[in-house]
Design a protein around this motif. Structure first.
Motif, PDB file in Angstrom:
ATOM      1  N   ARG A  43       0.833  -1.200   0.000  1.00 47.96           N
ATOM      2  CA  ARG A  43       0.000   0.000   0.000  1.00 47.96           C
ATOM      3  C   ARG A  43       0.870   1.252   0.000  1.00 47.96           C
ATOM      4  N   GLY A  70     -11.075   1.845   1.173  1.00 50.85           N
ATOM      5  CA  GLY A  70     -10.999   1.800  -0.281  1.00 50.85           C
ATOM      6  C   GLY A  70     -10.640   3.121  -0.954  1.00 50.85           C
ATOM      7  N   HIS A  95      -5.903   2.710  -2.188  1.00 49.16           N
ATOM      8  CA  HIS A  95      -5.428   1.333  -2.182  1.00 49.16           C
ATOM      9  C   HIS A  95      -3.916   1.301  -2.049  1.00 49.16           C
ATOM     10  N   LYS A 119      -9.278   1.963  -4.817  1.00 54.64           N
ATOM     11  CA  LYS A 119      -9.548   0.535  -4.996  1.00 54.64           C
ATOM     12  C   LYS A 119     -10.026   0.189  -6.402  1.00 54.64           C
TER      13      LYS A 119
END
Ligand code: ADP
Ligand code: MN
Length: 253
Positions: free
Chosen positions: A17, A46, A49, A69
């Motif tokens: 991440r 989300g 990401h 996301k």
């Protein structure tokens, strides 16, 4: 359940991440425990990401390219609690009827500041001003629309861009200033060629955290300063325009 900053950092790195170990240096310098927790929350929700490289390391905030996301680029602005200018924040937040904060608590002040930037962006966007659309604000982190190309190269500030048609650009900038003032009822307060990004020859106004409603006691003074900055920046590009001319266009819609 993770708690310590290093653990969160480690976990974010292992889950990819945060982009690379290289970012860990940036990471540990920039991210205190609460920032990492906030980042991790936003990741789990989300909004972010992944966090890629830094676009900018400013005096008070760092801006990163993130990926949400759904694989879309987002811009992630992270205010550093240690280097923020609390005097300025206090001055700009006091007198704004939208915010009632205990101005002695630095963290609360920063959170209010980020919230103010979010709401100013929202209000500007609603009025049709070209700004990055705000996505989410949490604590000291603001996630917003990414201004740049599809490869992930961020748009450059006007100051660092080659401007093909300065007159045309000025008209667009004035139009945005007019909408911001007349329709959104806001004064930017730090407008200059540094806070205007150029995307496909279109100006995008950014960095509006200090922006205030036009009934704020110092709004008029800041509007005049914004106008003078813009006049100066465009004069440098060879456009013959005075601050007075710009002002009359903004005020008389
Ligand atoms: P500050 O000047 O307080 O450090 P800014 O909001 O002006 O913070 O952001 C700093 C720099 O980050 C900008 O000059 C620009 O290069 C980049 N940047 C900010 N917001 C975005 C965005 N939404 N999309 C792409 N780049 C951005
Ligand atoms: Mn800026």
């Amino acid at each position: 359940k993770i708690s310590k900053a290093d653990d969160i950092l480690q976990k974010m790195l292992s889950e990819k991440r945060l982009k690379s170990v290289e970012d860990k240096r940036v990471g540990s310098e920039v991210f205190d425990r609460i920032t990492l927790k906030t980042l991790y929350k936003l990741a789990n929700e989300g909004y972010i990401h992944r966090l890629n490289g830094a676009i900018s390391t400013g005096k008070e905030a760092n801006v990163f390219t993130g990926i949400d996301k759904n694989d879309n680029f987002v811009a992630v602005k992270i205010y550093r609690v240690t280097t923020s200018d609390f005097k300025k924040m206090q001055t700009y937040i006091q007198g704004d009827p939208r915010f009632r904060v205990r101005t002695t608590n630095k963290r609360q002040l920063i959170n209010a500041w980020v919230n103010k930037e979010f709401r100013n962006l929202q209000r500007a966007d609603d009025a049709g001003v070209k700004v990055p659309k705000p996505i989410v604000a949490k604590n000291n982190i603001l996630v917003m629309e990414y201004i740049g190309d599809e490869e992930g190269d961020a748009a450059l500030p006007m100051r660092h861009s080659t401007i093909k048609s300065p007159e045309e650009l000025l008209n667009k900038v004035i139009n945005n200033m007019k909408l911001l003032y007349k329709k959104a009822g806001l004064v930017h307060g730090d407008l200059s060629s540094y806070n205007i990004l150029i995307q496909d020859n279109e100006p995008v106004i950014i960095d509006i955290s200090q922006g205030m409603t036009k009934d704020h006691p110092i709004a008029e003074e800041l509007l005049n300063r914004d106008i003078e900055n813009i006049a100066k920046d465009f004069k440098k590009l060879g456009v013959k325009i005075s601050a007075e001319e710009i002002k009359s266009e903004i005020i008389d819609l």
